[in-house]
Design an enzyme around this catalytic site. Structure first.
Site, PDB file in Angstrom:
ATOM      1  N   ASP A 297       0.889  -1.159   0.000  1.00 24.90           N
ATOM      2  CA  ASP A 297       0.000   0.000   0.000  1.00 24.90           C
ATOM      3  C   ASP A 297       0.929   1.211   0.000  1.00 24.90           C
ATOM      4  OD1 ASP A 297      -2.067   1.807   0.127  1.00 24.90           O
ATOM      5  OD2 ASP A 297      -3.088   0.854   1.806  1.00 24.90           O
TER       6      ASP A 297
HETATM    7  C1  NOJ Z   1      -3.862   4.091   0.263  1.00 29.18           C
HETATM    8  C2  NOJ Z   1      -5.073   3.221   0.282  1.00 29.18           C
HETATM    9  O1  NOJ Z   1      -5.105   2.493   1.472  1.00 29.18           O
HETATM   10  C3  NOJ Z   1      -5.135   2.269  -0.908  1.00 29.18           C
HETATM   11  O2  NOJ Z   1      -6.376   1.621  -0.885  1.00 29.18           O
HETATM   12  C4  NOJ Z   1      -4.933   3.006  -2.185  1.00 29.18           C
HETATM   13  O3  NOJ Z   1      -5.019   2.125  -3.280  1.00 29.18           O
HETATM   14  C5  NOJ Z   1      -3.592   3.706  -2.147  1.00 29.18           C
HETATM   15  N1  NOJ Z   1      -3.554   4.640  -1.017  1.00 29.18           N
HETATM   16  C6  NOJ Z   1      -3.302   4.480  -3.425  1.00 29.18           C
HETATM   17  O4  NOJ Z   1      -4.087   5.602  -3.484  1.00 29.18           O
END
Ligand code: NOJ
Length: 880
Positions: A297
């Protein structure tokens, strides 16, 4: 060699971060005897499984080996590392490989549509999609989503989300997934992944694992709570709940062929998810046979070597300890780690191969795929290509304003909006509305927001109609059909009178309107989202389950002046309705969840009877907040908050059933304008079923394919003179002084205990194929029933099958677990047969001592009905 613009590597601090990493001890919370570290990281492409999917993976691996064997170390490194935040058109961009004509891969949010652009659909959120209980529609939504992503040139869709599952009802991102039950969530994940990937876009199963709340999910967001150097929370669970509840939907996504998995921000059993070798190497890549790649993530990676040896394959967005710092854990540090021997070359090969194989699996050849034709950072035509860099970077066309929508996406968004509506109260069959003369519409949630549907970035406010939550899972609207606009147009064509008040606090106007109309519809909301935004004091997670904006008072005020009050709840999850639900003047209550851009159509269709409601609750609505088994941890009592999932497998209805708590509305509940009858239920164990305690062992792994890669000379990895170097852009190159200082020593790195490099030849007994041992998915039990429409209107019933397990001495089972559902559309007087097949896995529990799924002996009961508590019919079978 010419590698793409890649990176300004600012060296100080980087070495330290990579080489020391963070070694956390790992523990499985209670009830487990399992090993907690798992090495080495399983090399992909070794399954002997002959399933159609695994044969397709084998094919994809052949192609991936071929290309990766042509790559240099730097090129492989580029494939595994993001270029940094805002260093390319998408939220995630990998480095490119010009020599092989291989482009930067574009990774883009998210689960319900394309984030940060325009001329795309805002699909119904996962939760609304789950509420349809319509498998075919889930699949078609995936396809329509995939088509839109493809039209914009996106290689990887950052969804679907299947964690959070909704352990805590206030969890900020529960609405991105399909509902608080692993089986329902699993079907949603399976169908969506297949739909997305069938059109050639890689799907990402996220967030692995135990990402169940926003508070303290990452270190950076945990600051300001009184601890210096805070850490992300640790979700601690036992091995059984891990498999039966939280990893279950991921297993389904993998069984559907998901190309990518995103590891979560939080820690799991004390080790960061993205460097948790037990989670990634053992559970994901061995036990679930995952052949694709694990991406972090965004900034969930907290170490270099430790993450890579634990099984993480791609770093996103590429930056390291902090947002947009331009100081990566991988990229140049991966080059360095290869050259100094801390990370074996086969692991880097495996990372690159896994990434490519996932793309080939979905028949996507990035070399001739549409290039991104949009910018996540602006809607103007021309702009900087790498706006995240303080340097002057090339300037050019960034937005081609491609309309990604299709007739399919139009149909799907509309149909789900309608099918997701859950009617929970309909006194005296008041709905559908019959002869309305004067209607009043009350509440801000009925109408538009004065700043427009995109008035708050990332939908980080709750104004006007609420059709999605906020955060990275939100999308810009090309249009938003508010309920008021749709119903107002109806007033125009049907000739009834309509008036409205959008001020939630103006109770006088609400009273005046309610008194003057024969039906009053009150629109209320409850919102939540991702923790990087706080909305009305809600830090992602909801502070409580109450309606926002004076909702209860608005409803009771209107109901005290109008005995045909209808309540429409636009919500990200369960809300407390106790203040008014039994009020007799409230004749109907419609749960609208978060159904996307066509919310107004969906609501109007059901209120006026153009459609017969067929949505069913994908979670339990409690009478009291304290009736739920878990809640969000809002306070920080240690540097690393410990979230003990001590309720184990007993989340949502499993808890209510176990404790005999009467819910307000049970999981699976929803009303129709017609009536259905379920009859002739029969259930039987297949005569040729293998009922051994454990599934037969899967086939052995084939020998790893090693690519005969060799290390380059360190001097060949130094920044070439002829590439531009943009500040903060992330490159794979070393500085000459770094290159000069390298000494190869395989033993120098302080590896975690148990680290070794010998690949296993035998898969985990529950593994051996994508999604797990194929024998776990053998059909053991068949159930059939007839369902008939006994009313006067056509409609759809959701026939649900729940299983009760035998009584065992040492294993506690839920009273009931959902193990099948089918949605059947029927004309009046029509009858149809519904079939269910239960797999070995459906009938088994995960035994942590045996470390495998076990088929219990004894009497099973099977209930079939139209909610988790309806029990229309029961059948039995036994396994001796
Ligand atoms: C953080 C989020 O938790 C995730 O779901 C997302 O895909 C990424 N940021 C990218 O924006």
């Amino acid at each position: 060699m010419i590698l793409t613009p890649s990176l300004a590597l600012i060296i100080t601090g980087v070495l330290v971060a990579t080489l020391t990493g963070r070694t956390h001890s790992a523990r499985i919370y209670s009830n487990s005897t399992q090993k907690l570290e798992s090495f080495p990281s399983p090399i992909g492409g070794r399954l002997s499984s002959q399933t159609e999917l695994d044969l397709a993976w084998a094919d994809a691996y052949e192609q991936a080996w071929d290309l990766v064997s042509q790559m240099t170390l730097l090129e492989k490194v580029n494939l595994t590392s993001g270029t940094g935040w805002e260093m390319g058109p998408c939220v995630g961009n990998t480095g490119e490989i010009p020599r092989l004509n291989f482009p930067s891969l574009c990774l883009q949010d998210g689960p319900l549509g394309i984030r940060f652009t325009e001329l795309n659909s805002v699909f119904p959120a996962g939760l609304a999609t789950g509420a349809t209980w319509n498998k075919a529609l889930m699949y078609t939504r995936g396809q329509a989503l995939g088509q839109e992503f493809k039209a914009k040139g996106i290689n990887v869709l950052l969804g679907p989300s299947m964690g959070p599952l909704g352990r805590a009802p206030e969890g900020g991102r529960n609405w991105e997934g399909f509902g608080t039950d692993p089986y329902l969530q699993g079907i949603g994940a399976y169908e969506t992944v297949q739909g997305i990937q069938d059109v050639g876009v890689v799907a990402t199963a996220k967030h692995f694992l135990l990402n169940e709340q926003e508070h303290f999910r990452q270190a950076a967001e945990s600051s300001g709570f009184g601890y210096s150097d805070p850490m992300a929370y640790s979700g601690n669970t036992d091995g059984r709940a891990l498999r039966e509840i939280y990893a279950w939907p991921f297993a389904e996504a993998i069984r559907a062929g998901a190309g990518a998995v995103m590891c979560a921000y939080n820690a799991v059993n004390d080790t960061q998810a993205c460097e948790n070798s037990y989670l990634l190497n053992h559970i994901l890549k061995d036990e679930l046979g995952f052949q694709g790649y694990v991406m972090s993530d965004w900034l969930a990676q907290r170490s270099g070597v430790n993450s890579v040896i634990a099984g993480m394959d791609m770093s996103m967005p590429g930056d390291g300890e902090s947002w947009a710092d331009g100081i990566p854990f991988l990229a140049a540090n991966l080059t360095l780690a290869a050259l100094n021997g801390s990370i074996p070359l086969w692991r880097i090969d495996d990372m690159a191969v896994r990434i490519l194989a996932a793309h080939y699996l979905v028949k996507q050849n990035p070399r001739n795929y549409t290039k991104p034709n949009f910018s996540s950072w602006t809607l103007v035509d021309n702009d900087d290509l790498y706006p995240g860099s303080p340097s002057k970077t090339p300037y050019g066309l960034v937005n081609q304003h491609v309309d990604a929508r299709s007739s399919l996406s139009r149909r799907v968004t509309r149909q789900i909006a309608t099918e997701s509506m859950v009617l929970v109260k309909n006194q005296n069959s008041y709905l559908p509305l019959k002869s309305v003369k004067r209607m009043s519409i009350i509440g801000s949630a009925a109408g538009p927001f004065s700043l427009g549907p995109n008035g708050c970035e990332n939908r980080g406010c709750n104004n006007g109609t609420l059709a999605t939550g906020w955060g990275s899972g939100s999308v810009n609207y090309a249009y938003l059909a508010t309920p008021f606009e749709v119903i107002n147009m109806r007033a125009f064509s049907e000739g009834f009178g309509i008036d409205y008040s959008f001020d939630d606090y103006d109770l006088d106007s609400a009273t005046v309107l309610a008194e003057a109309s024969d039906v009053a519809i009150v629109f209320v909301t409850s919102d939540s989202g991702e923790g990087f935004l706080t909305v009305e004091d809600n830090l992602g997670d909801r502070n409580d389950l109450d309606l926002w904006h004076n909702g209860d008072e608005l409803i009771t005020t209107v109901a005290s002046s109008n005995n045909n009050t209808i309540v429409v709840i636009e919500s990200v999850g369960g809300v407390n309705m106790e203040a008014w639900i039994d009020n007799e003047n409230i004749t109907a209550v419609l749960y609208a969840l978060v159904p996307g851009q066509d919310i107004g159509f969906g609501i109007s269709d059901v209120l006026f009877g153009d459609a017969n409601p067929s949505g069913r609750l994908p979670f339990t609505v409690a009478r009291n907040k304290s009736d739920y088994p878990a809640t969000v941890e809002y306070t920080m009592t240690s540097r690393q908050p410990q979230l003990n999932f001590s309720e184990g497998i007993f989340i949502d209805y499993r808890h209510f059933d176990r404790e005999s708590i009467e819910p307000r509305y049970e999981f699976g509940f929803g009303m129709s304008y017609t009536t259905f009858e379920i009859s002739n239920f029969s259930v039987e164990l297949s005569s040729d079923a293998n009922t051994d305690l454990e599934a037969p062992l899967p086939g052995n792994y084939s020998n790893p394919t090693l690519l005969n890669s060799s290390l380059p000379n360190a001097t060949d990895t130094v920044y070439p003179d002829d590439i531009p170097r943009y500040k903060k852009f992330i490159y794979p190159y070393l500085t000459s002084s770094e290159a000069d200082g390298i000494k190869y020593d395989e033993d120098a790195y302080p590896y975690p205990s148990g680290y070794n490099t010998t690949q296993k030849s035998v898969p985990h007994p529950a593994g051996g194929a994508s999604g797990g041992n194929p024998a776990l998915f053998d059909y053991l039990v068949n159930a059939t029933a007839q369902v008939g429409n006994t009313g006067n209107l056509s409609g759809a019933e959701v026939v649900q099958l729940y299983l009760s397990y035998p009584d065992l001495l040492n294993v506690e089972f839920p009273v009931k677990s959902l193990r099948g559902f089918e949605k059947i559309s029927l004309q009046p007087n029509e009858t149809s047969t519904v079939q269910f097949w239960l797999t070995r896995k459906d009938l088994s529990y995960f035994d942590v001592v045996r470390d495998n799924w076990v088929l219990p002996r004894g009497n099973f009961s099977v209930y079939i009905g139209n909610s988790s508590r309806s029990n229309a019919l029961a059948g039995r079978f036994s396994i001796d």
